[in-house]
Design a protein around this motif. Structure first.
Motif, PDB file in Angstrom:
ATOM      1  N   ARG A  97       0.841  -1.206   0.000  1.00 15.97           N
ATOM      2  CA  ARG A  97       0.000   0.000   0.000  1.00 15.97           C
ATOM      3  C   ARG A  97       0.876   1.256   0.000  1.00 15.97           C
ATOM      4  N   GLY A  98       1.886   1.262   0.861  1.00 21.94           N
ATOM      5  CA  GLY A  98       2.791   2.412   0.922  1.00 21.94           C
ATOM      6  C   GLY A  98       3.547   2.611  -0.381  1.00 21.94           C
ATOM      7  N   ALA A  99       3.987   1.505  -0.991  1.00 26.73           N
ATOM      8  CA  ALA A  99       4.721   1.605  -2.252  1.00 26.73           C
ATOM      9  C   ALA A  99       3.820   2.157  -3.359  1.00 26.73           C
ATOM     10  N   THR A 100       2.580   1.713  -3.397  1.00 28.05           N
ATOM     11  CA  THR A 100       1.638   2.200  -4.412  1.00 28.05           C
ATOM     12  C   THR A 100       1.388   3.691  -4.251  1.00 28.05           C
ATOM     13  N   LEU A 101       1.155   4.128  -3.016  1.00 29.41           N
ATOM     14  CA  LEU A 101       0.941   5.557  -2.787  1.00 29.41           C
ATOM     15  C   LEU A 101       2.182   6.370  -3.139  1.00 29.41           C
ATOM     16  N   ASN A 102       3.358   5.848  -2.815  1.00 32.31           N
ATOM     17  CA  ASN A 102       4.595   6.556  -3.163  1.00 32.31           C
ATOM     18  C   ASN A 102       4.715   6.759  -4.663  1.00 32.31           C
ATOM     19  N   VAL A 103       4.399   5.739  -5.430  1.00 31.46           N
ATOM     20  CA  VAL A 103       4.462   5.851  -6.888  1.00 31.46           C
ATOM     21  C   VAL A 103       3.506   6.941  -7.372  1.00 31.46           C
ATOM     22  N   GLU A 104       2.293   6.949  -6.832  1.00 30.62           N
ATOM     23  CA  GLU A 104       1.307   7.955  -7.245  1.00 30.62           C
ATOM     24  C   GLU A 104       1.753   9.364  -6.853  1.00 30.62           C
ATOM     25  N   PHE A 105       2.280   9.508  -5.650  1.00 35.15           N
ATOM     26  CA  PHE A 105       2.737  10.828  -5.215  1.00 35.15           C
ATOM     27  C   PHE A 105       3.928  11.309  -6.046  1.00 35.15           C
ATOM     28  N   ILE A 106       4.828  10.400  -6.380  1.00 35.67           N
ATOM     29  CA  ILE A 106       5.984  10.780  -7.210  1.00 35.67           C
ATOM     30  C   ILE A 106       5.520  11.211  -8.592  1.00 35.67           C
ATOM     31  N   ALA A 107       4.591  10.447  -9.183  1.00 37.31           N
ATOM     32  CA  ALA A 107       4.055  10.826 -10.497  1.00 37.31           C
ATOM     33  C   ALA A 107       3.358  12.182 -10.423  1.00 37.31           C
ATOM     34  N   LEU A 108       2.588  12.395  -9.382  1.00 40.90           N
ATOM     35  CA  LEU A 108       1.890  13.663  -9.189  1.00 40.90           C
ATOM     36  C   LEU A 108       2.874  14.816  -9.014  1.00 40.90           C
ATOM     37  N   SER A 109       3.988  14.549  -8.332  1.00 34.04           N
ATOM     38  CA  SER A 109       4.966  15.609  -8.073  1.00 34.04           C
ATOM     39  C   SER A 109       5.628  16.117  -9.354  1.00 34.04           C
ATOM     40  N   ASN A 110       5.558  15.345 -10.417  1.00 36.73           N
ATOM     41  CA  ASN A 110       6.094  15.799 -11.703  1.00 36.73           C
ATOM     42  C   ASN A 110       5.272  16.941 -12.287  1.00 36.73           C
ATOM     43  N   HIS A 111       4.041  17.097 -11.798  1.00 41.40           N
ATOM     44  CA  HIS A 111       3.131  18.104 -12.345  1.00 41.40           C
ATOM     45  C   HIS A 111       2.759  19.205 -11.359  1.00 41.40           C
ATOM     46  N   ARG A 112       3.046  18.992 -10.083  1.00 42.45           N
ATOM     47  CA  ARG A 112       2.609  19.949  -9.051  1.00 42.45           C
ATOM     48  C   ARG A 112       3.767  20.247  -8.098  1.00 42.45           C
ATOM     49  N   LYS A 113       4.253  21.498  -8.153  1.00 41.81           N
ATOM     50  CA  LYS A 113       5.410  21.898  -7.340  1.00 41.81           C
ATOM     51  C   LYS A 113       5.143  21.778  -5.845  1.00 41.81           C
ATOM     52  N   ALA A 114       3.943  22.116  -5.407  1.00 40.72           N
ATOM     53  CA  ALA A 114       3.629  22.045  -3.977  1.00 40.72           C
ATOM     54  C   ALA A 114       3.724  20.605  -3.474  1.00 40.72           C
ATOM     55  N   VAL A 115       3.285  19.674  -4.291  1.00 42.76           N
ATOM     56  CA  VAL A 115       3.359  18.261  -3.928  1.00 42.76           C
ATOM     57  C   VAL A 115       4.814  17.820  -3.878  1.00 42.76           C
ATOM     58  N   ARG A 116       5.605  18.225  -4.853  1.00 47.32           N
ATOM     59  CA  ARG A 116       7.025  17.869  -4.888  1.00 47.32           C
ATOM     60  C   ARG A 116       7.732  18.375  -3.632  1.00 47.32           C
ATOM     61  N   ALA A 117       7.495  19.629  -3.275  1.00 49.56           N
ATOM     62  CA  ALA A 117       8.146  20.209  -2.093  1.00 49.56           C
ATOM     63  C   ALA A 117       7.767  19.443  -0.829  1.00 49.56           C
ATOM     64  N   GLU A 118       6.515  19.081  -0.715  1.00 50.24           N
ATOM     65  CA  GLU A 118       6.050  18.338   0.462  1.00 50.24           C
ATOM     66  C   GLU A 118       6.692  16.951   0.522  1.00 50.24           C
ATOM     67  N   LEU A 119       6.761  16.269  -0.613  1.00 45.43           N
ATOM     68  CA  LEU A 119       7.374  14.937  -0.654  1.00 45.43           C
ATOM     69  C   LEU A 119       8.851  14.979  -0.303  1.00 45.43           C
ATOM     70  N   VAL A 120       9.559  15.932  -0.862  1.00 46.70           N
ATOM     71  CA  VAL A 120      10.994  16.040  -0.598  1.00 46.70           C
ATOM     72  C   VAL A 120      11.229  16.350   0.878  1.00 46.70           C
ATOM     73  N   GLY A 121      10.438  17.268   1.434  1.00 48.54           N
ATOM     74  CA  GLY A 121      10.575  17.601   2.850  1.00 48.54           C
ATOM     75  C   GLY A 121      10.371  16.395   3.743  1.00 48.54           C
ATOM     76  N   TYR A 122       9.341  15.605   3.456  1.00 51.82           N
ATOM     77  CA  TYR A 122       9.090  14.396   4.233  1.00 51.82           C
ATOM     78  C   TYR A 122      10.232  13.394   4.062  1.00 51.82           C
ATOM     79  N   ALA A 123      10.652  13.170   2.826  1.00 54.83           N
ATOM     80  CA  ALA A 123      11.707  12.185   2.558  1.00 54.83           C
ATOM     81  C   ALA A 123      12.995  12.539   3.279  1.00 54.83           C
ATOM     82  N   GLU A 124      13.319  13.822   3.309  1.00 56.28           N
ATOM     83  CA  GLU A 124      14.536  14.248   4.010  1.00 56.28           C
ATOM     84  C   GLU A 124      14.427  13.990   5.508  1.00 56.28           C
ATOM     85  N   ARG A 125      13.262  14.264   6.088  1.00 58.82           N
ATOM     86  CA  ARG A 125      13.066  13.983   7.514  1.00 58.82           C
ATOM     87  C   ARG A 125      13.183  12.485   7.796  1.00 58.82           C
ATOM     88  N   ALA A 126      12.544  11.685   6.950  1.00 64.85           N
ATOM     89  CA  ALA A 126      12.566  10.233   7.142  1.00 64.85           C
ATOM     90  C   ALA A 126      13.978   9.681   6.989  1.00 64.85           C
TER      91      ALA A 126
END
Length: 199
Positions: A97-126
């Protein structure tokens, strides 16, 4: 000057329900299926009510990422505190489930800067959370961080385990048994290393 538009509370059951619907749609149909009107239709409400909680579609996606990120950080902390740290990290990152959501969020981040920034911020914390825990884990076993850099190890564990999970979901399993055997061999060596007495 106009006053800011009133927004619905973040801990509202209604808002959480909208996030649940958006997450379900992402898992079942992909991020492109998620829209204000679609979430409203699935919830049996008007789009205006969705906008009461999320000004824009990006706000909905960012809220979804934040919720998932906090849940995942809590799960990671539990995994990092458990015995067999590396094996726990592998299992955590292999969740379909987590892997599927990650793929969708990564694909979405290619089109939406706000999503990309949020994903990168989380990934760096993790990654920092994992790096520190793995560094302490290796140090306790007398493993030199020059020989096995903790950050490199965390990146390898998260990316390889997720990639295998994604491929498995697609039905591509060629080479998986060999890769998993190799991973198991190294996890056994590292996890089995005797813990050193603290000096």
């Amino acid at each position: 000057m106009t006053s800011p538009r009133r927004m619905g509370p973040e801990n509202s059951k209604t808002r959480l329900r909208f996030l649940d619907i958006a997450e379900r749609l992402m898992l079942e149909e992909g991020y492109a299926a998620v829209g204000i009107r679609r979430v409203a239709r699935e919830a049996g409400v008007t789009p205006a009510l969705i906008h009461y909680y999320f000004r824009t579609l990006d706000d909905l996606f960012v809220a979804l990422i934040r919720r998932r990120s906090e849940q995942e950080l809590e799960a990671q902390e539990r995994a990092l505190e458990s015995g067999g740290l590396l094996r726990s990290l592998w299992a955590y990152n292999s969740h379909p489930r987590g892997a599927t959501l990650n793929v969708e969020f990564i694909a979405l981040s290619n089109h939406r800067k706000a999503v990309r920034a949020e994903l990168v911020g989380y990934a760096e914390r993790a990654r920092e959370l994992q790096r520190k825990a793995v560094a302490d884990y290796l140090k306790a076993r007398g493993i030199d961080p020059e020989t096995l850099p903790p950050l490199a190890l965390t990146v390898l564990i998260s990316t390889v385990s997720r990639a295998l999970t994604i491929e498995d979901a697609m039905g591509l399993t060629v080479g998986h048994d060999e890769a998993l055997a190799l991973v198991e061999e190294y996890l056994r060596k590292i996890d089995g290393a005797p813990v050193q007495d603290a000096e």
